[in-house]
Design a protein around this motif. Structure first.
Motif, PDB file in Angstrom:
ATOM      1  N   GLY A   1       0.664  -1.112   0.113  1.00 37.45           N
ATOM      2  CA  GLY A   1      -0.085  -0.148   0.085  1.00 37.45           C
ATOM      3  C   GLY A   1       0.750   1.515  -0.005  1.00 37.45           C
ATOM      4  O   GLY A   1       0.457   2.394   0.198  1.00 37.45           O
ATOM      5  N   GLU A   2       2.194   1.093  -0.493  1.00 37.53           N
ATOM      6  CA  GLU A   2       2.991   2.524  -0.298  1.00 37.53           C
ATOM      7  C   GLU A   2       3.042   3.183  -1.709  1.00 37.53           C
ATOM      8  O   GLU A   2       3.019   2.409  -2.704  1.00 37.53           O
ATOM      9  CB  GLU A   2       4.479   1.926  -0.179  1.00 37.53           C
ATOM     10  N   GLU A   3       2.948   4.459  -1.566  1.00 38.13           N
ATOM     11  CA  GLU A   3       2.809   4.989  -2.744  1.00 38.13           C
ATOM     12  C   GLU A   3       4.223   5.763  -3.009  1.00 38.13           C
ATOM     13  O   GLU A   3       5.065   5.735  -2.121  1.00 38.13           O
ATOM     14  CB  GLU A   3       1.735   6.314  -2.572  1.00 38.13           C
ATOM     15  N   HIS A   4       4.457   6.382  -4.100  1.00 35.96           N
ATOM     16  CA  HIS A   4       5.740   6.649  -4.775  1.00 35.96           C
ATOM     17  C   HIS A   4       5.654   7.708  -5.625  1.00 35.96           C
ATOM     18  O   HIS A   4       4.753   7.760  -6.522  1.00 35.96           O
ATOM     19  CB  HIS A   4       6.473   5.421  -5.109  1.00 35.96           C
ATOM     20  N   ILE A   5       6.535   8.656  -5.683  1.00 37.69           N
ATOM     21  CA  ILE A   5       6.527   9.826  -6.573  1.00 37.69           C
ATOM     22  C   ILE A   5       7.923   9.701  -7.248  1.00 37.69           C
ATOM     23  O   ILE A   5       8.934  10.107  -6.532  1.00 37.69           O
ATOM     24  CB  ILE A   5       6.153  11.129  -6.079  1.00 37.69           C
ATOM     25  N   ILE A   6       7.843  10.253  -8.376  1.00 34.15           N
ATOM     26  CA  ILE A   6       9.243  10.524  -8.905  1.00 34.15           C
ATOM     27  C   ILE A   6       9.010  11.843  -9.970  1.00 34.15           C
ATOM     28  O   ILE A   6       8.335  12.074 -10.512  1.00 34.15           O
ATOM     29  CB  ILE A   6       9.656   9.326 -10.415  1.00 34.15           C
ATOM     30  N   TYR A   7       9.825  12.681  -9.604  1.00 34.68           N
ATOM     31  CA  TYR A   7       9.994  14.113 -10.010  1.00 34.68           C
ATOM     32  C   TYR A   7      10.769  14.110 -11.163  1.00 34.68           C
ATOM     33  O   TYR A   7      11.838  14.098 -11.209  1.00 34.68           O
ATOM     34  CB  TYR A   7      10.490  15.050  -8.810  1.00 34.68           C
ATOM     35  N   ILE A   8      10.264  13.694 -12.365  1.00 30.27           N
ATOM     36  CA  ILE A   8      10.860  13.594 -13.618  1.00 30.27           C
ATOM     37  C   ILE A   8      11.749  14.712 -14.301  1.00 30.27           C
ATOM     38  O   ILE A   8      12.716  14.506 -14.821  1.00 30.27           O
ATOM     39  CB  ILE A   8      10.054  12.633 -14.672  1.00 30.27           C
ATOM     40  N   ASN A   9      11.174  15.977 -14.107  1.00 27.30           N
ATOM     41  CA  ASN A   9      12.000  17.314 -14.514  1.00 27.30           C
ATOM     42  C   ASN A   9      13.044  17.403 -13.704  1.00 27.30           C
ATOM     43  O   ASN A   9      13.676  18.384 -13.909  1.00 27.30           O
ATOM     44  CB  ASN A   9      10.845  18.358 -14.668  1.00 27.30           C
ATOM     45  N   LYS A  10      13.351  16.743 -12.563  1.00 29.01           N
ATOM     46  CA  LYS A  10      14.502  16.903 -11.856  1.00 29.01           C
ATOM     47  C   LYS A  10      15.547  15.944 -12.189  1.00 29.01           C
ATOM     48  O   LYS A  10      16.639  15.894 -11.780  1.00 29.01           O
ATOM     49  CB  LYS A  10      14.073  16.723 -10.297  1.00 29.01           C
ATOM     50  N   LEU A  11      15.068  15.016 -13.187  1.00 29.49           N
ATOM     51  CA  LEU A  11      16.145  13.818 -13.617  1.00 29.49           C
ATOM     52  C   LEU A  11      16.765  14.309 -14.801  1.00 29.49           C
ATOM     53  O   LEU A  11      16.022  14.955 -15.665  1.00 29.49           O
ATOM     54  CB  LEU A  11      15.424  12.742 -13.768  1.00 29.49           C
ATOM     55  N   PRO A  12      17.984  13.953 -15.127  1.00 26.98           N
ATOM     56  CA  PRO A  12      18.514  14.198 -16.552  1.00 26.98           C
ATOM     57  C   PRO A  12      18.186  13.229 -17.515  1.00 26.98           C
ATOM     58  O   PRO A  12      18.568  12.145 -17.684  1.00 26.98           O
ATOM     59  CB  PRO A  12      20.075  13.907 -16.112  1.00 26.98           C
ATOM     60  N   LEU A  13      17.029  13.517 -18.247  1.00 23.19           N
ATOM     61  CA  LEU A  13      16.429  12.675 -19.097  1.00 23.19           C
ATOM     62  C   LEU A  13      16.699  13.313 -20.481  1.00 23.19           C
ATOM     63  O   LEU A  13      16.438  14.410 -20.702  1.00 23.19           O
ATOM     64  CB  LEU A  13      14.962  12.642 -18.838  1.00 23.19           C
ATOM     65  N   THR A  14      17.096  12.389 -21.512  1.00 23.94           N
ATOM     66  CA  THR A  14      17.309  12.729 -22.760  1.00 23.94           C
ATOM     67  C   THR A  14      15.609  12.769 -23.474  1.00 23.94           C
ATOM     68  O   THR A  14      14.804  12.224 -22.891  1.00 23.94           O
ATOM     69  CB  THR A  14      18.238  11.856 -23.512  1.00 23.94           C
ATOM     70  N   GLU A  15      15.471  13.322 -24.515  1.00 25.09           N
ATOM     71  CA  GLU A  15      14.404  13.116 -25.288  1.00 25.09           C
ATOM     72  C   GLU A  15      13.782  11.855 -25.614  1.00 25.09           C
ATOM     73  O   GLU A  15      12.970  11.152 -25.477  1.00 25.09           O
ATOM     74  CB  GLU A  15      14.365  14.028 -26.556  1.00 25.09           C
ATOM     75  N   GLU A  16      15.134  10.875 -25.976  1.00 24.48           N
ATOM     76  CA  GLU A  16      14.739   9.584 -26.061  1.00 24.48           C
ATOM     77  C   GLU A  16      14.292   8.816 -24.890  1.00 24.48           C
ATOM     78  O   GLU A  16      13.403   7.913 -24.744  1.00 24.48           O
ATOM     79  CB  GLU A  16      16.103   8.837 -26.798  1.00 24.48           C
ATOM     80  N   ASP A  17      14.676   9.101 -23.760  1.00 27.89           N
ATOM     81  CA  ASP A  17      14.282   8.680 -22.397  1.00 27.89           C
ATOM     82  C   ASP A  17      12.907   8.946 -22.188  1.00 27.89           C
ATOM     83  O   ASP A  17      12.264   8.216 -21.846  1.00 27.89           O
ATOM     84  CB  ASP A  17      15.235   9.358 -21.385  1.00 27.89           C
ATOM     85  N   ARG A  18      12.575  10.194 -22.411  1.00 24.92           N
ATOM     86  CA  ARG A  18      11.195  10.415 -22.144  1.00 24.92           C
ATOM     87  C   ARG A  18      10.183   9.836 -23.114  1.00 24.92           C
ATOM     88  O   ARG A  18       9.170   9.222 -22.759  1.00 24.92           O
ATOM     89  CB  ARG A  18      10.932  12.195 -22.571  1.00 24.92           C
ATOM     90  N   ILE A  19      10.419   9.647 -24.295  1.00 29.32           N
ATOM     91  CA  ILE A  19       9.659   8.949 -25.368  1.00 29.32           C
ATOM     92  C   ILE A  19       9.590   7.377 -25.054  1.00 29.32           C
ATOM     93  O   ILE A  19       8.716   6.955 -24.968  1.00 29.32           O
ATOM     94  CB  ILE A  19      10.262   8.996 -26.926  1.00 29.32           C
ATOM     95  N   ALA A  20      10.775   6.781 -24.438  1.00 31.56           N
ATOM     96  CA  ALA A  20      10.571   5.467 -24.104  1.00 31.56           C
ATOM     97  C   ALA A  20       9.986   5.206 -22.866  1.00 31.56           C
ATOM     98  O   ALA A  20       9.170   4.142 -22.967  1.00 31.56           O
ATOM     99  CB  ALA A  20      12.064   5.009 -23.917  1.00 31.56           C
ATOM    100  N   ILE A  21       9.803   6.092 -21.916  1.00 29.08           N
ATOM    101  CA  ILE A  21       9.208   5.893 -20.779  1.00 29.08           C
ATOM    102  C   ILE A  21       7.621   5.963 -21.124  1.00 29.08           C
ATOM    103  O   ILE A  21       6.718   5.332 -20.531  1.00 29.08           O
ATOM    104  CB  ILE A  21       9.587   6.992 -19.650  1.00 29.08           C
TER     105      ILE A  21
END
Length: 125
Positions: free
Chosen positions: A23-43
């Motif tokens: 029952g544990e919730e989790h948040i990932i702050y994606i704009n705080k991570l070094p993501l390439t455009e390819e990373d974003r598209i793949a996710i």
């Protein structure tokens, strides 16, 4: 070039297991991570598109959540007053916490409904 997408997708998978099992919730702050455009598209491609969209229309901080094709995984975007994204999240939760009614809002709504009912019942003969 994929740099961080595999790690983030594995983090989402583990968080989804934790949500289901504990029952544990989790948040990932994606704009705080070094993501390439390819990373974003793949996710986004891996998670897919769901059927639920929630919009919080606020003058100070509008936000939007959309469920992905993976139940329990939500993409959240918070906007500034000019409707520019300022925070992007991936939330692993049953329902995005900030989209749900807040306690102080419910308290205010009780007062509002009581006032409306008083006015309504005063009109009846």
């Amino acid at each position: 070039m994929l740099m961080n997408a595999p790690a983030i997708l594995n983090e989402i998978l583990q968080a989804l297991k934790d949500l289901y099992e504990k029952g544990e919730e989790h948040i990932i702050y994606i704009n705080k991570l070094p993501l390439t455009e390819e990373d974003r598209i793949a996710i986004l491609d891996t998670l897919g598109e769901g059927q639920v969209r929630i919009r919080l229309d606020s003058k100070t901080q509008p936000a939007e959540w959309r469920e992905t094709g993976i139940n329990g995984v939500w993409i959240g975007v918070f906007f500034d007053r000019d409707n520019k994204p300022i925070l992007e999240t991936i939330e692993i939760t049953i329902f995005p916490r900030l989209a749900s009614s807040q306690e102080e809002d419910i308290e205010e709504s009780i007062k509002l409904l009581e006032e409306r009912l008083k006015v309504l019942f005063q009109r009846e003969p």
